[in-house]
Scaffold this active site. Structure first.
Site, mmCIF file in Angstrom:
data_model
loop_
_atom_site.group_PDB
_atom_site.id
_atom_site.type_symbol
_atom_site.label_atom_id
_atom_site.label_comp_id
_atom_site.label_asym_id
_atom_site.label_seq_id
_atom_site.Cartn_x
_atom_site.Cartn_y
_atom_site.Cartn_z
ATOM 1 N N LYS A 46 10.481 61.499 1.687
ATOM 2 C CA LYS A 46 10.051 60.170 2.187
ATOM 3 C C LYS A 46 9.635 59.796 4.048
ATOM 4 O O LYS A 46 9.035 59.759 4.766
ATOM 5 C CB LYS A 46 10.801 58.872 1.702
ATOM 6 C CG LYS A 46 10.751 59.089 0.533
ATOM 7 C CD LYS A 46 9.425 58.444 -0.433
ATOM 8 C CE LYS A 46 10.035 58.418 -1.669
ATOM 9 N NZ LYS A 46 10.457 59.586 -2.240
ATOM 10 N N TRP B 245 16.886 55.012 -10.457
ATOM 11 C CA TRP B 245 15.702 56.083 -10.992
ATOM 12 C C TRP B 245 15.603 56.700 -11.945
ATOM 13 O O TRP B 245 16.752 57.721 -12.430
ATOM 14 C CB TRP B 245 15.579 56.834 -9.877
ATOM 15 C CG TRP B 245 14.578 57.932 -9.064
ATOM 16 C CD1 TRP B 245 13.239 57.222 -9.055
ATOM 17 C CD2 TRP B 245 14.504 59.115 -9.146
ATOM 18 N NE1 TRP B 245 12.233 58.589 -9.640
ATOM 19 C CE2 TRP B 245 12.984 59.871 -8.548
ATOM 20 C CE3 TRP B 245 15.250 60.642 -9.310
ATOM 21 C CZ2 TRP B 245 12.564 61.387 -9.038
ATOM 22 C CZ3 TRP B 245 15.123 61.653 -9.128
ATOM 23 C CH2 TRP B 245 13.604 61.995 -8.930
ATOM 24 N N ASP C 219 23.003 60.464 -3.708
ATOM 25 C CA ASP C 219 21.180 60.738 -3.378
ATOM 26 C C ASP C 219 20.918 59.991 -2.514
ATOM 27 O O ASP C 219 20.687 58.501 -2.323
ATOM 28 C CB ASP C 219 20.758 59.997 -4.989
ATOM 29 C CG ASP C 219 19.241 60.359 -5.213
ATOM 30 O OD1 ASP C 219 18.343 60.233 -5.897
ATOM 31 O OD2 ASP C 219 18.199 60.746 -3.953
#
Lengths: 410, 379
Positions: free
Chosen positions: A256, A138, A220
């Site tokens: 999310k 990312w 993460d």
């Protein structure tokens, strides 16, 4: 005297630019496969039914204290968030060496963790300590750690482009050659952007090297539950590392899996050697938080805490999460099937082997450009697509367009 | 501290709850009715989705926040020299502003300060990479009143291009009140010494009862064509504490730099919190963009400010009647949500600073008696 005589234009954030280009496109066939948010089959954002219910409960609750939250956040949020990551039966939690810091989304959790590590990780100044991020990763990982003051941010091998799989040998090789006490940023599940995760056996090998070489795991975790539909399965790697006695950080995002993108709900879970260390770590975290946002926003944390701490709401939430995960799995299966049926050159098994919101299609930059210019289908130049941008209404168009791009463009 | 009132064994005078008339028995603030109504609307609005806000915040919020600070007909806005950024509270605004200054203010000289600041945000500037933080005097210690003389003296001696943090409203931590005349002198010094003003505007409307009046110092500097930043908080004037609604205003001299600065701000935000939280900003935008809501809100801040004045007067009178040593005129000479009592050690108010709004008819006697006891008990 002007403030900034020579302020250059910053490089635009790629995904923001993609969204802007998509918005300006007037084609009725346009498809946005770039943005990292869930969409329903009607291509709409989805407020989870359980979230709607809980938000109304919060508004009606006259007993709530509306003042500032504590610096480290809502206590019941922090504890339930860490518990979700580590499991109800986590020994580390029982041993009172797990803490949480409520942060502004996953980014905020990475930020606070990075700021802490730069100051306190190994000695007092870790600006030269290497931080390893996966190749690719990312793109904001680089920004957050660089901004926190780390000067040596390096890639570790991860994606095998040729085989469209995990480059385990390369990963293990980089672990072996990394300086001791280096920090490794790893995706707990649903790797962004590739969608390829190590298997449990592969994680065991990774952990073994990291233990031996005294490397620090910084997980993460942005997709727990969203990736496979199972909270436990998606947390396997983090829990395994904890069971192996690692001290670690885990930056959790609830954007999310709760669909709470806008309320910025995140938690930095800290697993320390013992309670005394934990207490000292948290005290330093407080000082860092005080200089960035002082105390975190309450709304999202309340929603998550109420949901996780109520058996009925928790069950309802798990169902909502599974709804999202199942739709993604369906789109994966259908895209692969259609590409195979069209006889699109290449292999497409990776579409269903990868997991989570994103797929690294393997499309080249030229093919990506073709798709956006000729077919009004927007995706990242890396070939990453967001499976949630696919719907039963547009999947044929997308499959045919990919077929065209791959057949005619190198 | 004296006899315990049966209802209040502890009065928190440091907490920042805006109590108004809406206070629960436990001393915590109720949500103001207008805010509660809007939150209800938001929670049942089917058209609102939960997607990420833009990195620089909800456009409707930043537009209204800018308008609230600078007024409707601000030349700088018309000339497109103003950038507004939604932040995580006032702290977030100060942090972002400090980072932008470190990166882009006098970049060619490698500027790293000094920053002159009378308030506790110095740690934020230091954390942002500006270690040279200095205090300037802003009041007469013996008289507990704003001292224009001290301020001007210290700022005249500051090196050119220093950043100066100024409280636009009488708030934190020192409830100083400078008159408009004083502000004009100050602005003149800022201009002449090429100092960069970084305003803090917390509780706009709660000091003088009128948001326009409270914003006067900021607007005056903008009207002079000065380049400046302003960190705004909406916690107190909207009763939105936990929601963390803040705003950073950037007023530039030239609009040619606006887009570049905007892109750099986006980049900075991306590494801090990525996007701001939306609920509080939605509430504020809903208040400020609807005439009926706006009128109700203005009335609310006006009456809150009036109540603060009343509490100060009553407290001063009670202390006088109790025979508390010293002069207490400064309680009514200072303005805003806080007052500095001059107490040197006090378990309920850090640095002798009292939150005026935490005092009400139930605890007024207890507070006055406690202050009297603190001053007269042998230590």
């Amino acid at each position: 005297m002007a403030i900034c005589l020579k302020v250059p234009q910053a490089t635009p954030v790629a995904v923001f630019k993609l969204t802007a280009d998509f918005r300006e496109d007037s084609s009725p066939n346009k498809v946005n496969l770039g943005v990292g948010a869930y969409r329903t089959d009607d291509n709409q954002p989805w407020v989870l039914p359980v979230v709607k219910k809980v938000e109304r409960m919060i508004v009606e609750d006259q007993s709530l204290n509306h003042e500032y939250l504590p610096i480290l956040g809502l206590p019941e949020f922090r504890s339930s968030a860490s518990k979700i990551a580590l499991g109800d039966d986590s020994l580390a939690i029982l041993e009172n060496r797990v803490g949480g810091v409520q942060c502004l989304g996953g980014t905020g959790a990475l930020k606070i963790g990075a700021e802490f590590l730069r100051r306190w990780y190994y000695g007092y100044n870790n600006t030269a300590t290497p931080v390893y991020v996966s190749a690719p990763t990312w793109e904001n990982h680089n920004g957050v750690f660089a901004d926190a003051g780390f000067q040596d941010i390096r890639p570790y091998k991860y994606w095998n482009a040729e085989k469209r799989s995990l480059d385990l040998a390369g990963f293990l090789g980089d672990l072996e050659s990394a300086p001791e006490h280096s920090i490794f940023v790893m995706h707990a599940c649903a790797h962004n952007p590739t969608g390829i995760d190590p298997t449990p056996e592969e994680w065991k090998q990774i952990a073994e090297v990291m233990k031996r070489r005294n490397l620090f795991p910084f997980f993460d975790s942005a997709y727990q539950g969203f990736a496979s539909g199972s909270l436990e399965k998606d947390a396997w790697a983090v829990r395994y590392f904890v069971s192996q006695g690692f001290e670690l950080f885990c930056a959790q995002s609830f954007s999310k899996n709760f669909g709470l993108y806008n309320e910025r709900v995140g938690n930095l879970t800290i697993v320390a050697k013992d309670n005394e260390n934990l207490t000292r770590v948290l005290s330093q975290m407080e000082k860092i938080v005080r200089t960035i946002w002082s105390n975190p926003p309450s709304q999202g944390a309340r929603v998550v805490a109420l949901t996780l701490n109520s058996p009925e709401l928790f069950a309802e939430w798990q169902e909502n999460v599974k709804t999202m995960a199942d739709r993604v799995l369906l789109m994966r299966a259908q895209l692969k099937a259609k590409l195979q049926a069209l006889g699109t050159p290449g292999t497409w098994d990776h579409i269903t082997q990868q997991i989570g919101m994103f797929s690294f299609t393997g499309l080249t930059p030229h093919q990506v450009e073709y798709l956006s210019k000729e077919k009004h289908i927007y995706l990242m130049a890396s070939g990453r697509i967001n499976m949630c941008g696919l719907t039963t209404k547009n999947i044929d168009y997308v499959a045919e367009s990919i077929h065209e791009a791959v057949s005619t463009v190198q | 501290m004296g006899d315990l009132n049966s209802n209040y064994s502890f009065v928190s005078l440091s907490c920042v709850a805006l109590c108004l008339e809406h206070q629960r028995e436990d001393g915590h603030a109720l949500v103001p009715p207008l805010i509660w109504k809007i939150k209800q609307q938001i929670s049942t609005d089917p058209t609102l989705h939960a997607d990420f806000a833009p990195a620089l915040g909800l456009p409707e919020f930043t537009r209204r926040a800018t308008e609230l600070a600078l007024g409707r007909e601000c030349r700088a806005v018309v000339e497109n020299r103003v950038l507004g950024i939604q932040t995580v509270g006032c702290t977030g605004a100060v942090r972002l502003g400090a980072q932008l200054l470190r990166c882009w203010y006098n970049r060619s000289t490698g500027w790293r300060g000094p920053v002159y600041i009378p308030s506790p945000f110095y740690a934020v500037f230091q954390a942002a990479g500006l270690p040279d933080v200095r205090q300037y005097r802003c009041w007469e210690a013996g008289q507990w009143a704003a001292s224009e003389g001290h301020v001007l003296e210290d700022l005249r001696a500051a090196p050119e291009q220093a950043v100066v943090v100024l409280c636009a409203t009488a708030y934190c931590p020192v409830a100083t009140d400078l008159s408009q005349k004083h502000w004009k002198h100050l602005a003149h010094v800022l201009e002449r010494r090429k100092l960069f003003p970084f305003f803090l505007m917390l509780g706009q409307g709660l000091c003088l009862g009128d948001p326009e009046q409270d914003a006067w110092p900021l607007r005056h500097c903008v009207s002079l064509g000065l380049e400046l930043f302003c960190a705004q908080s909406f916690s107190h004037s909207f009763g939105l504490y936990g929601e963390r609604v803040g705003h950073l205003l950037l007023v530039l001299k030239q609009n040619t730099l606006l887009l570049a600065l905007q892109s750099q701000a986006e980049s900075a935000v991306r590494s801090l919190w990525s996007r701001p939280a939306t609920l509080g900003a939605r509430v504020v935008a809903t208040v400020l963009s609807n005439p009926a809501n706006l009128a109700e809100w203005r009335e609310g801040v006006r009456s809150a400010a009036e109540r603060c004045v009343l509490i100060r007067e009553r407290l001063r009178e009670k202390l006088r009647l109790l025979g508390a040593p010293g002069s207490w005129d400064h309680l009514t000479q200072q303005g805003g949500l806080y007052c500095c009592t001059g107490l040197n050690t006090c378990t309920c108010c850090r640095g002798g600073r009292l939150n005026v709004t935490a005092i009400n008819s139930c605890n007024m006697d207890y507070v006055a008696e406690s202050i009297h006891l603190a001053l007269t008990s042998p230590l």
